[in-house]
Design a protein around this motif. Sequence first.
Motif, PDB file in Angstrom:
ATOM      1  N   PRO A 129      -1.867   0.426  -8.140  1.00  0.00           N
ATOM      2  CA  PRO A 129      -2.937   0.213  -6.840  1.00  0.00           C
ATOM      3  C   PRO A 129      -3.487  -1.126  -6.972  1.00  0.00           C
ATOM      4  O   PRO A 129      -3.790  -1.646  -5.884  1.00  0.00           O
ATOM      5  CB  PRO A 129      -3.790   1.394  -7.066  1.00  0.00           C
ATOM      6  CG  PRO A 129      -3.125   2.394  -8.082  1.00  0.00           C
ATOM      7  CD  PRO A 129      -1.999   1.668  -8.714  1.00  0.00           C
ATOM      8  N   GLU A 147       1.062   3.970  -3.015  1.00  0.00           N
ATOM      9  CA  GLU A 147       0.847   5.469  -2.479  1.00  0.00           C
ATOM     10  C   GLU A 147       2.025   6.286  -3.078  1.00  0.00           C
ATOM     11  O   GLU A 147       1.775   7.607  -3.305  1.00  0.00           O
ATOM     12  CB  GLU A 147       0.678   5.589  -1.187  1.00  0.00           C
ATOM     13  CG  GLU A 147      -0.933   5.192  -0.692  1.00  0.00           C
ATOM     14  CD  GLU A 147      -0.863   5.144   0.836  1.00  0.00           C
ATOM     15  OE1 GLU A 147       0.143   5.155   1.590  1.00  0.00           O
ATOM     16  OE2 GLU A 147      -2.098   5.063   1.253  1.00  0.00           O
ATOM     17  N   ASN A 148       3.209   5.727  -3.182  1.00  0.00           N
ATOM     18  CA  ASN A 148       4.289   6.439  -3.640  1.00  0.00           C
ATOM     19  C   ASN A 148       4.806   6.069  -5.223  1.00  0.00           C
ATOM     20  O   ASN A 148       5.758   6.719  -5.764  1.00  0.00           O
ATOM     21  CB  ASN A 148       5.770   5.925  -3.013  1.00  0.00           C
ATOM     22  CG  ASN A 148       5.605   6.571  -1.435  1.00  0.00           C
ATOM     23  OD1 ASN A 148       5.184   7.642  -1.411  1.00  0.00           O
ATOM     24  ND2 ASN A 148       6.207   5.677  -0.690  1.00  0.00           N
ATOM     25  N   LYS A 168       0.884  -1.177  -0.027  1.00  0.00           N
ATOM     26  CA  LYS A 168       0.089   0.032  -0.029  1.00  0.00           C
ATOM     27  C   LYS A 168       0.979   1.354  -0.023  1.00  0.00           C
ATOM     28  O   LYS A 168       0.772   2.241  -0.714  1.00  0.00           O
ATOM     29  CB  LYS A 168      -1.002  -0.059   1.142  1.00  0.00           C
ATOM     30  CG  LYS A 168      -1.872   1.138   1.347  1.00  0.00           C
ATOM     31  CD  LYS A 168      -2.753   1.126   2.330  1.00  0.00           C
ATOM     32  CE  LYS A 168      -3.626   2.413   2.420  1.00  0.00           C
ATOM     33  NZ  LYS A 168      -3.398   3.226   3.622  1.00  0.00           N
TER      34      LYS A 168
END
Length: 128
Positions: A75, A69-70, A65
Amino acid sequence: MTRPTPYPVRLADEITRLLGQLTDHLSHLPPAEATQVIARVLGSDEDGVLGRVTHLMATSSVVAKAQAENGVLPPEVALALARAANDVHDVHLDLDEHLEALRDFSTGAAGPAVKPPTPAPLVVRRHR
């Protein structure tokens, strides 16, 4: 010069190899020993293989996760890993309720049976 394989990767490879060996041995063990191994694999959260795998999957989900997010991972990968971690956790909970029966059988704590065990059908056919 090639880069050396990082220790955690080597560790994962070794664990995979050992699990393969355990699987090979399991199919050749007498029933009481096989059940003892299965009970150890299920174990509790702290001492069983399944509990440790469940924790590893949850940790992997958190790491994935953060990487998603980076922008490191898509995703979809993080979401799929989160679903898999939840599924493994659910399986662990389902099997946990049978751990005591496995332990009792493997140690002989269930006591002498009044009658010999009878095979139990695992598939019930529907009548139409």
